[in-house]
Design an enzyme around this catalytic site. Structure first.
Site, PDB file in Angstrom:
ATOM      1  CB  SER A 149       1.792   6.494  -2.550  1.00 46.30           C
ATOM      2  OG  SER A 149       0.570   6.711  -2.845  1.00 46.30           O
ATOM      3  CE1 TYR A 163       2.291   2.180  -5.665  1.00 44.15           C
ATOM      4  CE2 TYR A 163       0.196   2.974  -4.825  1.00 44.15           C
ATOM      5  CZ  TYR A 163       1.502   3.025  -5.384  1.00 44.15           C
ATOM      6  OH  TYR A 163       2.045   4.472  -5.696  1.00 44.15           O
TER       7      TYR A 163
END
Length: 205
Positions: A149, A163
């Site tokens: 990501s 995350y």
């Protein structure tokens, strides 16, 4: 140049984790268009896996599985091995996110995200190593693609501590795996998508 031949996946077998929706489902569509012979998908929710299999037809095989444990990574690899003697492509796409204020951020939120985003790609790749080696040659290497990501490279405005840590980790884990698995003619790469509108990414929606 024959671009269709250049990007053809004819005769290949692939496994896409988190393949029932979002980016994983986009991979399914793209691989089908490229002629991939058989695509295995897995995700936690049985109904979503079954719906995606029903949507795309008999080249898709669904195996519901929660990949947050090493035991289940090995179980999935075992089920693939019962059906195939090789695996050309592994897409480590399954992922989780968690947001919570710093003062309240929980161990559950930390472990859930790190288990599925970092632990799972490593141990699933390890469990499928034999099948990937069986498919690999210098002329046509096997492929492992880890889905990272942009949040592994820069901050977002939310309290997504685990995350961020997980997506930074998967990028460097990819480098370490790539350095080892190239000996077996397995190429390991990562991509870092941006904010796709998906079920998981409510902010992008």
């Amino acid at each position: 140049m024959d671009t269709k031949a250049l990007f053809s996946l004819e005769g290949r077998t692939a496994l896409i984790t988190g393949g029932s929706r979002g980016i994983g489902k986009m991979f399914v569509e793209g691989f089908l268009d490229a002629g991939c012979e058989r695509i295995y998908i897995t995700a936690r929710k049985v109904d979503q896996v079954e719906a995606t299999v029903a949507e795309f037809g008999d080249r898709i095989v669904g195996i519901p599985m929660d990949l947050s444990t090493v035991e289940n990574c090995k179980a999935l690899a075992g089920q693939i091995a019962e059906r195939e003697d090789k695996l050309d492509i592994l897409i480590n796409n399954a992922g989780a996110a968690w947001g919570e204020p710093f003062e309240e951020f929980s161990e559950a939120g930390w472990d859930k995200v790190m288990d599925i985003n970092v632990k799972s790609p490593f141990f699933l790749t390890q469990a499928l190593h034999g099948l990937l080696k069986n498919a690999a040659s210098p002329e046509r290497p096997a492929k492992v693609i880890n889905i990272g990501s942009i949040d592994g490279m820069r901050l977002n405005p939310w309290d997504t501590y685990s995350y961020h840590a997980s997506k930074s980790s998967i990028l460097y884990l990819t480098k370490r795996l790539a350095a080892r698995l190239i000996r077996d003619n397995i190429i390991v790469t990562a991509i870092a998508p941006g904010a796709f509108e998906s079920d998981m990414n409510r902010a992008a929606r």
